[in-house]
Design a protein around this motif. Structure first.
Motif, mmCIF file in Angstrom:
data_model
loop_
_atom_site.group_PDB
_atom_site.id
_atom_site.type_symbol
_atom_site.label_atom_id
_atom_site.label_comp_id
_atom_site.label_asym_id
_atom_site.label_seq_id
_atom_site.Cartn_x
_atom_site.Cartn_y
_atom_site.Cartn_z
ATOM 1 N N UNK A 34 0.829 -1.204 0.000
ATOM 2 C CA UNK A 34 0.000 0.000 0.000
ATOM 3 C C UNK A 34 0.859 1.248 0.000
ATOM 4 N N UNK A 35 0.272 2.347 -0.459
ATOM 5 C CA UNK A 35 0.965 3.625 -0.465
ATOM 6 C C UNK A 35 1.437 3.987 0.934
ATOM 7 N N UNK A 36 2.694 4.386 1.021
ATOM 8 C CA UNK A 36 3.301 4.746 2.304
ATOM 9 C C UNK A 36 3.542 6.243 2.355
ATOM 10 N N UNK A 58 10.327 4.956 1.835
ATOM 11 C CA UNK A 58 11.043 3.798 1.301
ATOM 12 C C UNK A 58 11.494 2.854 2.414
ATOM 13 N N UNK A 59 11.874 3.399 3.564
ATOM 14 C CA UNK A 59 12.235 2.548 4.715
ATOM 15 C C UNK A 59 11.023 1.746 5.179
ATOM 16 N N UNK A 60 9.858 2.354 5.165
ATOM 17 C CA UNK A 60 8.641 1.639 5.561
ATOM 18 C C UNK A 60 8.332 0.523 4.572
ATOM 19 N N UNK A 61 8.490 0.796 3.278
ATOM 20 C CA UNK A 61 8.283 -0.248 2.273
ATOM 21 C C UNK A 61 9.269 -1.379 2.493
ATOM 22 N N UNK A 62 10.519 -1.035 2.751
ATOM 23 C CA UNK A 62 11.539 -2.056 2.982
ATOM 24 C C UNK A 62 11.188 -2.920 4.194
#
Length: 128
Positions: A34-36, A58-62
């Motif tokens: 989902x969009x972060x 990007x850290x949250x996606x990672x």
């Protein structure tokens, strides 16, 4: 039968309500993240510049990928929304630093975001 299931814990908003979506959803060999937005660990919005907000997204996606057994190198596509076209160059610097030599397909649009103060939102699709 292909795997189809939400990934991660339910998202609880600051007002205590549960969001009607998952951090990610696995469908077969794909993981849709989902969009972060650039949220801090305490749930508040990071109000830094575009580079700082981009890094946080990007850290949250990672982190979501890691919980699903994937890495940023498994990302095949990224969708990006930024609120100011003038921020694109600085956004791109943070994005390039994060991905290095890995270059997933992407789309980037300029758009207003729902949360005031958010400068960027990023989603991703990764493969197992």
């Amino acid at each position: 039968m292909a795997i189809k299931e939400p990934q991660g814990d339910p998202i609880v908003l600051l007002d205590g309500t549960q969001a009607p979506f998952s951090p990610a959803f696995r469908a077969g060999d794909q993981l849709f993240v989902s969009g972060q937005l650039a949220f801090n660990d305490d749930g508040s919005l990071n109000t830094g510049d575009i580079q700082e907000q981009t890094r946080r997204c990007l850290e949250q996606i990672e982190a979501i990928l890691k919980r699903s057994g994937l890495t940023k190198n498994d990302i095949a596509r990224v969708g990006i929304w930024i609120t100011n076209a003038a921020d694109f160059g600085e956004f791109n610097k943070a994005y390039a630093a994060f991905f290095g030599d890995h270059r997933p397909a992407r789309a980037c649009v300029v758009s207003e975001l729902v949360l005031p103060g958010a400068k960027v939102e990023i989603d991703a699709v990764a493969y197992y």
